[in-house]
Design a protein around this motif. Structure first.
Motif, short mmCIF file in Angstrom:
data_model
loop_
_atom_site.label_atom_id
_atom_site.label_comp_id
_atom_site.label_asym_id
_atom_site.label_seq_id
_atom_site.Cartn_x
_atom_site.Cartn_y
_atom_site.Cartn_z
N LYS A 129 -3.11 -4.15 11.84
CA LYS A 129 -4.51 -3.77 11.91
C LYS A 129 -5.33 -4.87 11.25
CE LYS A 129 -3.46 1.13 11.87
NZ LYS A 129 -3.58 2.39 11.16
N SER A 174 -4.44 -4.54 7.36
CA SER A 174 -3.08 -4.24 6.92
C SER A 174 -2.06 -4.46 8.04
CB SER A 174 -2.98 -2.80 6.42
OG SER A 174 -3.15 -1.89 7.49
N LYS A 206 0.83 -1.21 0.00
CA LYS A 206 0.00 0.00 0.00
C LYS A 206 0.86 1.25 0.00
CE LYS A 206 -4.02 2.22 1.44
NZ LYS A 206 -3.80 3.41 0.66
N SER A 207 1.93 1.22 0.79
CA SER A 207 2.82 2.38 0.84
C SER A 207 4.20 1.95 1.35
CB SER A 207 2.25 3.49 1.73
OG SER A 207 2.18 3.04 3.07
N LEU A 253 9.72 1.34 5.86
CA LEU A 253 8.43 1.08 6.50
C LEU A 253 7.48 0.73 5.37
CD1 LEU A 253 8.13 3.90 9.18
CD2 LEU A 253 8.65 1.49 9.53
N THR A 268 2.03 -3.08 8.94
CA THR A 268 3.19 -2.28 8.58
C THR A 268 4.43 -2.98 9.09
OG1 THR A 268 1.90 -0.24 8.67
CG2 THR A 268 4.31 -0.03 8.78
N ARG A 307 3.83 -0.75 4.30
CA ARG A 307 2.46 -1.08 4.69
C ARG A 307 1.88 -2.02 3.63
NH1 ARG A 307 -2.57 2.98 5.20
NH2 ARG A 307 -4.06 1.48 6.02
N ALA A 311 -1.37 -4.49 2.52
CA ALA A 311 -2.79 -4.76 2.71
C ALA A 311 -3.11 -6.19 2.29
CB ALA A 311 -3.62 -3.79 1.87
N GLU A 339 5.77 -3.59 12.67
CA GLU A 339 5.68 -2.28 13.31
C GLU A 339 4.28 -2.09 13.91
OE1 GLU A 339 7.17 1.83 13.87
OE2 GLU A 339 8.16 -0.05 13.51
N SER A 340 3.26 -2.45 13.13
CA SER A 340 1.88 -2.38 13.62
C SER A 340 1.03 -3.32 12.79
CB SER A 340 1.33 -0.95 13.54
OG SER A 340 1.23 -0.52 12.20
#
Length: 141
Positions: free
Chosen positions: A90, A93, A64-65, A111, A95, A113, A115, A87-88
């Motif tokens: 959700k 998604s 995604k990024s 970093l 990261t 991200r 999905a 990192e995280s």
């Protein structure tokens, strides 16, 4: 909670001065995430291939990024290590923090991200329930 992946810098990765092209770090990170996914999927009794995840679960992970912090250049013949951490996480998604290392020296931090999408509908789908716990278990081995 880290997956490590070794990678060698080849001539095709560099310019005529032996310095790694900036875009190749994206490839190094992609290779590391792919191998990480393979290992995690195997731990869930899946064969580990992305093809299998697509066919059996209609699941694909798409970028995604990406944010990239280049610090020191990698050079021809360097043996690098890509360290991948979550990192995280959700519902739809994750990261990843991916650090490219040479002899404990940080060269680049990405970093990324990612999905989770359904390959039939091309719409977001929830991350598999097993993914983050399997990553944590694998990374502690």
């Amino acid at each position: 909670m880290m997956f490590t992946f070794p990678i060698r810098v080849y001539y095709s990765d560099t310019d005529c001065g032996g310095i790694v092209y900036h875009g190749r770090y994206l490839d190094f990170a992609e290779h590391a995430r792919t191998e990480m996914l393979r290992e995690i999927a195997k731990s869930q009794d899946l064969d580990g291939s992305q093809t299998s995840l697509i066919e059996r679960m209609h699941l694909a992970f798409v970028v995604k990024s990406i944010a990239v912090d280049y610090q020191i250049p990698a050079l021809l013949d360097d043996l690098l290590e890509v360290r991948t951490e979550i990192e995280s996480a959700k519902r739809f998604s994750i990261t990843f923090r991916q650090t490219v290392i040479r002899s404990e020296q940080t060269l680049c931090v990405l970093l990324v991200r990612v999905a989770s999408v359904n390959t039939e509908t091309h719409r977001p789908m929830p991350m598999p329930d097993w993914f983050v716990p399997a990553f944590d278990t694998y990374a502690h081995q």
